[in-house]
Structures are given as C-alpha cells and as structure tokens.
Write a protein that holds these residues in place. Sequence first.
Motif, PDB file in Angstrom:
ATOM      1  N   ASP A  64       1.285  -1.038  -0.549  1.00  0.00           N
ATOM      2  CA  ASP A  64       0.027   0.048   0.022  1.00  0.00           C
ATOM      3  C   ASP A  64       0.562   1.436  -0.029  1.00  0.00           C
ATOM      4  O   ASP A  64       1.407   1.170   1.191  1.00  0.00           O
ATOM      5  N   ARG A  66       0.616   4.309   0.163  1.00  0.00           N
ATOM      6  CA  ARG A  66      -0.063   5.322   1.119  1.00  0.00           C
ATOM      7  C   ARG A  66       0.527   5.463   2.459  1.00  0.00           C
ATOM      8  O   ARG A  66       0.116   5.816   3.335  1.00  0.00           O
ATOM      9  N   ASN A  67       1.124   3.950   2.921  1.00  0.00           N
ATOM     10  CA  ASN A  67       1.296   4.015   4.466  1.00  0.00           C
ATOM     11  C   ASN A  67       2.845   4.713   4.006  1.00  0.00           C
ATOM     12  O   ASN A  67       3.765   4.241   3.341  1.00  0.00           O
ATOM     13  N   TYR A  68       3.281   3.953   5.807  1.00  0.00           N
ATOM     14  CA  TYR A  68       4.699   4.282   5.751  1.00  0.00           C
ATOM     15  C   TYR A  68       5.436   2.957   5.559  1.00  0.00           C
ATOM     16  O   TYR A  68       5.333   2.199   4.803  1.00  0.00           O
TER      17      TYR A  68
ATOM     18  N   GLY B  37       3.391   2.356  15.199  1.00  0.00           N
ATOM     19  CA  GLY B  37       2.357   3.433  14.620  1.00  0.00           C
ATOM     20  C   GLY B  37       1.882   3.724  13.445  1.00  0.00           C
ATOM     21  O   GLY B  37       1.986   5.168  13.030  1.00  0.00           O
ATOM     22  N   LYS B  38       1.299   2.778  12.529  1.00  0.00           N
ATOM     23  CA  LYS B  38       0.938   2.997  11.342  1.00  0.00           C
ATOM     24  C   LYS B  38      -0.883   3.518  10.901  1.00  0.00           C
ATOM     25  O   LYS B  38      -1.246   2.247  11.906  1.00  0.00           O
ATOM     26  N   PRO B  39      -1.101   4.268  10.339  1.00  0.00           N
ATOM     27  CA  PRO B  39      -2.330   4.452   9.609  1.00  0.00           C
ATOM     28  C   PRO B  39      -2.993   3.714   9.325  1.00  0.00           C
ATOM     29  O   PRO B  39      -2.071   2.421   8.448  1.00  0.00           O
ATOM     30  N   SER B  40      -4.381   2.615   9.243  1.00  0.00           N
ATOM     31  CA  SER B  40      -4.692   1.517   9.185  1.00  0.00           C
ATOM     32  C   SER B  40      -5.046   1.840   7.397  1.00  0.00           C
ATOM     33  O   SER B  40      -5.344   2.826   6.670  1.00  0.00           O
ATOM     34  N   PRO B  41      -6.120   1.157   6.881  1.00  0.00           N
ATOM     35  CA  PRO B  41      -6.041   1.704   4.975  1.00  0.00           C
ATOM     36  C   PRO B  41      -7.240   1.767   5.672  1.00  0.00           C
ATOM     37  O   PRO B  41      -7.625   2.888   4.356  1.00  0.00           O
ATOM     38  N   LEU B  44      -6.497   5.827   5.786  1.00  0.00           N
ATOM     39  CA  LEU B  44      -5.981   6.077   4.319  1.00  0.00           C
ATOM     40  C   LEU B  44      -6.574   6.142   3.548  1.00  0.00           C
ATOM     41  O   LEU B  44      -7.097   7.320   2.282  1.00  0.00           O
ATOM     42  N   ASP B  45      -7.782   5.605   3.363  1.00  0.00           N
ATOM     43  CA  ASP B  45      -9.338   5.619   2.891  1.00  0.00           C
ATOM     44  C   ASP B  45      -9.372   6.844   2.697  1.00  0.00           C
ATOM     45  O   ASP B  45     -10.201   7.992   1.304  1.00  0.00           O
ATOM     46  N   LYS B 255       0.159  11.348   9.068  1.00  0.00           N
ATOM     47  CA  LYS B 255      -0.969  10.898  10.076  1.00  0.00           C
ATOM     48  C   LYS B 255      -1.806  11.242   9.721  1.00  0.00           C
ATOM     49  O   LYS B 255      -2.962  11.310  10.468  1.00  0.00           O
ATOM     50  N   ALA B 259       1.022   9.317   4.370  1.00  0.00           N
ATOM     51  CA  ALA B 259       2.314   8.084   6.004  1.00  0.00           C
ATOM     52  C   ALA B 259       2.775   7.777   4.798  1.00  0.00           C
ATOM     53  O   ALA B 259       3.494   7.182   4.110  1.00  0.00           O
ATOM     54  N   LEU B 395      -3.146   0.112  13.647  1.00  0.00           N
ATOM     55  CA  LEU B 395      -3.126  -0.713  11.930  1.00  0.00           C
ATOM     56  C   LEU B 395      -4.175  -2.063  12.189  1.00  0.00           C
ATOM     57  O   LEU B 395      -4.781  -1.571  11.368  1.00  0.00           O
TER      58      LEU B 395
END
Lengths: 422, 422
Positions: A64, A66-68, B37-41, B44-45, B255, B259, B395
Amino acid sequence: MALADLARTDLAAFADAQRAAYAELKAKGLKLDLTRGKPSPEQLDLSERLLSLPSGHTAADGTDVRNYGGLAGLPELRAIFAELLGTSVGNVVAAGSSSLTLMHDTLVQALLYGRPNSVEPWGVEDVVRFLCPTPGYDRHFALADRLGIELIPVPMSDDGPDVDVVASLVADDPTIKGMWLVPTYANPTGSVCSDEVARRLASMPTAARDFTIMWDNAYAVHHLTEVETTTPDIITLAAEAGNPDRVVVFASTSKITFAGAGVAFLAGSEATVGAYLEGLGYYSIGPDKVNQLRHVEFFGDAAGVRAHMAQHRELIAPKFAAVQRVLTERLAEHGIAEWTDPAGGYFVNLDVLDGTAKRVVALAGEAGIALTPAGSAFPYGEDPRNRNIRLAPTLPPLAEVEAAMDGVATCVLLAAAEELLG
Amino acid sequence: MALADLARTDLAAFADAQRAAYAELKAKGLKLDLTRGKPSPEQLDLSERLLSLPSGHTAADGTDVRNYGGLAGLPELRAIFAELLGTSVGNVVAAGSSSLTLMHDTLVQALLYGRPNSVEPWGVEDVVRFLCPTPGYDRHFALADRLGIELIPVPMSDDGPDVDVVASLVADDPTIKGMWLVPTYANPTGSVCSDEVARRLASMPTAARDFTIMWDNAYAVHHLTEVETTTPDIITLAAEAGNPDRVVVFASTSKITFAGAGVAFLAGSEATVGAYLEGLGYYSIGPDKVNQLRHVEFFGDAAGVRAHMAQHRELIAPKFAAVQRVLTERLAEHGIAEWTDPAGGYFVNLDVLDGTAKRVVALAGEAGIALTPAGSAFPYGEDPRNRNIRLAPTLPPLAEVEAAMDGVATCVLLAAAEELLG
C-alpha cells in the motif's frame, strides 16, 4: 572581419554602432530571463496527466503506497531508471524529489561517518578537497563549499574532464576526496564523457582510498538530437577496476516530469547503496511512494520515458537552434566569442572576449535580459578569464529566446569593442 | 486480588492456569502486529481523493507548482498549518514529506553551523547532550545518538516532562544543548504538555545559550475524544521569555493524509526559519509544491483538517477503547500492570511488573503477536525497570486488536506470575 583586426577608427565606429543598437535595445523595455535551467510551461504540460494519477494505491508487490515503509523506493520505478541509467535495480534507490538533496545527504554522511571504503569520516581530516570540472554546475560547487570542502578547478573538455590533469592530481594528494561530474550533456558545456575517460576515472590510482566521483547524470535522457547518447556504465567500470565504491550516481525526473515534484535517484555499488540506506533509515520512514507509483503509471517503462523525452526535444530543440542561429549571425564574423552547440541538456556555454563577461551580463541586465551571473560556472564564482556566460534557453517562449539572444549579442559586441578600445 | 498478595500455592496455581492459557494462545497460530504507529487502510481511504488532485497547477499567487522554486512552501498550505499549530504563516515552512527528516536536517545544521544564537557549531564541542523525556519516541533517540549526541533520560509526567528535573539539569550544564519533546499526546504516554510546563521550558535559564527544544507536535490534531486539546504556543512563549530561538516546532500530515506521502512542516522564530531556509537553499530548489497544492485543495482550510481528523477518530477510537477494555478486564484486579488511557495520539503506554517487559514481548512474539521491543521508549533502548511496553493499536482491524490485547494480557500475567514465583 575580426574585431581585433579592425583599425582603431573602424573599431570606434563599430562601438558607436553597438552603442546605438544597445540604446535601442534598452528602449524596448524587455523583461527576459535566461538564468536558470527550468522547463517551460509547455514542457510541464507534457506531464499534466500525472495530476490525476495514480489510479490505484497498490504497488506491484502488493504494498500500500499510502503507508510508511519501503525505504529504497518502489522496485518497479527503480527498474525503469536502472535501465535508463544502464545499471541494475539493486544498485538504485528512489528517494525524495531532489537529486541535489541526495548529493547533500551523501556528502554529509561522508563527512560524519565516511564512505563505505573510508578509514575515517571525512570530517576528521584537516582539509577535504574536491575537483571541479570547469565550467561546471554552480550548485555543485556551492554545496561542497558550504560543507567546508575546498574546490579545485580542473579543465572540462569535449569528452569529459581533462583526465590527465585529474589523474595527476589525485595520484599524490590524499586530501582530494572526490570530484563532481555531469557525465552527459554537462552543465553548461554540453560535453559528454567518453567511455575512455570514464574508464580512466574509474581505474586511475588515487591517494585517497575513498576518492568519490559524484556522477550527476541529470541529463541522461535529455537529448536534443535523434542521437540518443548512452552514458558510460560507470558503476560496472568502477567495479571491474577494483574500485566498486568510487562512484555515486545521481539522477531525477525534475526535468522529465515536474521540476521539484518528481522522483530522485541514487545509484552505486551494493556497499554504497547499503550505507546510504543505513543512514537514511535514521531520518526517513520511507519515501513518497504515491508519487513513485504515479510516475510508474505515467511512464509504463523505460521506453515510455524515452518517448516522453522525444516530446520534450520537439519543444526545446527549436530554442537551442535559435540560440545557434542568432549567435552565428551576429557574432561569428567578429572573432570575439565561441559557444557550444550541445546535443543535449539544458545549456549553451558562451565564451566572450576575455575580460568582458561581467560587463556583458551587466549590460544585458540593464536592458532587461537576466543572465546567470558571470563566473557562476566556476568554483567560488571566479572565472579567471572573465569570459564565461551560461545560457539557459528552455524556459522562455521561442520568440523571447530569439529577442534575448539578439540583445545578448549586442551586449557581447559592445563590451568587446569597449575592451579592445581600452 | 493482587498477585503479590497471593499465597505461594495459589500463585503457582495461577501460573499454571496462565501457562495453559498461553498454550491455547500459541495454538491459535496468530499473526498480529502492534509494533508501529501506522494508520490503517481505512484511515488512508479517508484521503483517497488526494490521488486525483490537484485539479489545476497554479497556486494562489499564480505560481506554477510544477516548476522549481518557492523554498518555504506554498503560503496557503503554510497558513492552514500555522493556524493548526497556533502560530503565524511567516513562522512556518512546508518542506518535504517527513518531519523526521526536518529534525535530522535541523540537527545536522546545528552540528555543522550552529543554531542562530550559537557562538560556535555544536560539532566543535567535545560533548553535546540532549534531554530525553522518558518513555519517549525511539526514533528521536536513535537519530540524536546516530549524530553523536549523548542521551540523558528525564522523567515524563502527565503534564509534560518533569520540568523541575529539566530546569535543574540545564541550568548548570552547558553541554546540554537541547531536548526532545512531543508536547501533545506524547509518544508513547499520551501526556499533554501544560501551559505552565511549556512556559517554564520557554523561560528557564540554560547554561547553553543555544539550548534547543525539538518540539515535535506530531499529534497536534490527533484527538481521540471530542475535547480538542490546544498545544501551548511555544514559539510565542519563548519569544516573550526573551528566548525566541529556543524552539523548533515540527509537524506533518503523515498521520493525517498519507504516511510518507504527505507534507512536513518546520516552525520557529524568524531567525530559526531564516537559518533553516538559508541552509536548505544549498540542497533544494524548492519542495514538491504539487503535493502541497494537492493538500490545500483537499483540506480547504484548517476547519477542513479538523473535520478530517474527526473521521480518523471515529475509526481508531474504538480500537483504543478495546485496548482499555481488555486490559481492564484481564489485568486490573491483579495489581501487576498500569497503562495510560490517552485522549489522543497513536499509543498506549503499558507498564508491566518490574523486570518482566522483555519476557512479555518474547512470549507475545512466540505466540505470533509482534510488539515493539521492550525498552524501545528509552534512550539506548535501556529501560532500567524493564517494565515498559508501547502498544500501537491503529493499524490492525478491531477484532485483531482485541485478540492481540487478550494475548498480551495472558503474556503479562504469565510473566508476572513467573517473576513473583522467582
């Protein structure tokens, strides 16, 4: 007839004619800019489709974007530019949007930690010096100077730097830790480093074991003719010569897609790439992979980049032709200037009568034609012959390029006549 | 009943029960990850519309964002984040996509050239030390350590760092050149720096005249409740205290939107911003303004950012609630663990029985639940009480957060029982 051969009275009459022409030029109230190598709006329009890409958010391996993560950049984009740079995907990192920033980071890492083959960080040395093929790129020189690296000019030839001079200097002087080089369509001369020069640079004995060539291949695919010059594969040449870590290659899409909003690349040996990524990992959690995927979709493959560059060529080749035409028509017969006719890149190198470059730039400026400051292409801005002017014709419309060059020619002639009159 | 109060036979029986539960846990063959500390899909949507922006290529002042230039970033984007950061647009730079990179650049500049109010570059000092409110952000500590800066832990309280300890240390020791701080919803404790603590940090006497607070406001707008905490305006507080250059503020949209593919910000006094841009000008010809315009169109204004963050909250608040619920149900009665209940940010700080954090992380890892390595939140990774674990629940999907936390609770109880049995 060459100005230098004119009788003094004829020269004075010539100067008067140029003063009149210059007065007319000033009266036009022009506002033209040939200072920097910036793409024109029409060139940028070629990439407008990028603004609505990517169509999805998933890389080829399922990442993905969009993520790190993914510190080395998207493999599919690295593969495209590995092909264009004549190397392998494992040797290429896609990071950030500015190759200049990658050069800075490389030098900062060398100063603080050393290069992979260093005994000590460069920063512990009393003196660190860099060879600067001259005329060259002002930002290279300023960047190294800012970091406390001393600049040593070496001559630039048609086939790359004067490698006899380079080899002689680096053989005995361990304080010479590296050199700058734009191998293809050099800024500003347009010279192309030959295979033979590249081979000697890669193999020459150096007193500094960690001698580093900053191989800025900014114009690798920026051809102005149908001949698509291939840059020597310096990474392989260095490895074959037993100096795998000698070279760090840089490139970017700034003059392919959007300037400043593209993708930058760093390439080199496994150790070079590994050391760069190790350092980068302390201050990045991955590059802008969305922009990388955007570029992958836009280009498709390396052939897509080449086809895109052919469209750039159609837009800018006429501007370079106009520079040649005006300079030839206005200056050739007078024997007071020489200029390059590059087969690629972004610049024309104009050498005017010795001692008159600053005067030409000042005259042009007063007439509303902005030129890069005289001497910019030299370390510390010091052109010993005060003759060098860099012309950057890509940004203005063709008619403005023609008007600006005509004005510049008037300034060149006036300054030459003044100088010869003493 | 607290485990510590159990009779030894009861404790042994309790340990057996946990061993059985742990065996069951392992048998499930989980593969869960609470490490970063990552955002979830789904988060991101929320920003998916960015992929087809910007709709044009012209900034408010007419700048073509596709070309070079504009080193400080687009004024309209800086204005939005100036409002959110409680400062003025002239104090804010929008540059690159990573605030961690801006922190690195700031420290590299300080080491090589000094800060605006330095007598000398930090790099000429024998020792440079930084205070590290602990537990804190592992990447802050690793970045400074990498640059040769020594790390000194200071306690983190509910209202920010223990300012008595900080003020006492910096008053006499000129080698202490700065400190890290996440003022709002600190990583990992969630603590929020109070106005009073901020005021003292801004005004306390420091032996180093160029003492620098690296004010990483990464979670300024990342609220988990309807209470939208305001971060103290440290730039104004520092100026009012006569220490205008003491603070450098960092933030990013990593965030908020994507990311690694967002926009990063640096803020501070006029001298701080000026020195940063002066240095930056040597290695950048401007940021990715296309991405900046993309964000301007997406947000519209600061209210747009706040509304966007409310959508994030709806997605992640249930995950944080699940962490609280499971930890309370499984651990509260046993008196062997404490944890934070943050009102924002990305982490829950879990303190288990002294001496058992590494064992808990190892047990969890063997059961397929990846946790951040024990000690990560401490300088050099050394938690003197071996009790601290950082939980990052954003996440994974909610059900996985619940399953992971239930598994972690089992590991915490088993490790505690083992430890108490000796």
